[in-house]
Design a protein around this motif. Structure first.
Motif: not given
Length: 113
Positions: A86-91, A28-31, A96-98, A51-56
């Motif tokens: 969508e790219n963030a969700q794929a990331l 989560q920190e990496e995301l 996190l999926g595994p 990667g966590s969805g925050e607009l930068r």
């Protein structure tokens, strides 16, 4: 039957759960530190999110700006942000999926999978 009496080793289970929790926190920190981009209009509008969805960031090419047609520009901004998310969700799925599968296949409260 589980060899050796039928009871799982609780200490071992707790250690595994703690390791998975640490791995999840690290992921989560990496995301949160990783940025991904989405674009629209052939690159006229580019959005950057974590990667966590925050607009930068948001970059708008001057060619996309038409004072007579702000609606198209707004649509391009929305599309670029959606593409970046969508790219963030794929990331997120990739990172996190595994970990979710290792915990039992998902359904973890508070996580988006």
């Amino acid at each position: 039957m589980i060899p050796g009496g039928g009871q799982p080793n609780m200490q071992q289970l707790l250690q595994q759960a703690q390791k998975m929790q640490q791995d999840l926190a690290r992921a989560q920190e990496e995301l949160a530190a990783t940025e991904v981009e989405g674009q629209a209009g052939g690159g006229l509008v580019k959005a950057t999110v974590t990667g966590s969805g925050e607009l930068r960031g948001l970059v708008i090419d001057p060619k996309a700006v038409d004072p007579e047609d702000t609606e198209t520009l707004a649509d391009l901004v929305v599309a670029a942000v959606q593409a970046a998310n969508e790219n963030a969700q794929a990331l997120q799925q990739d990172k996190l999926g595994p970990l979710a599968q290792g915990i039992g296949g998902g359904g973890i409260p508070g996580l988006p999978f």
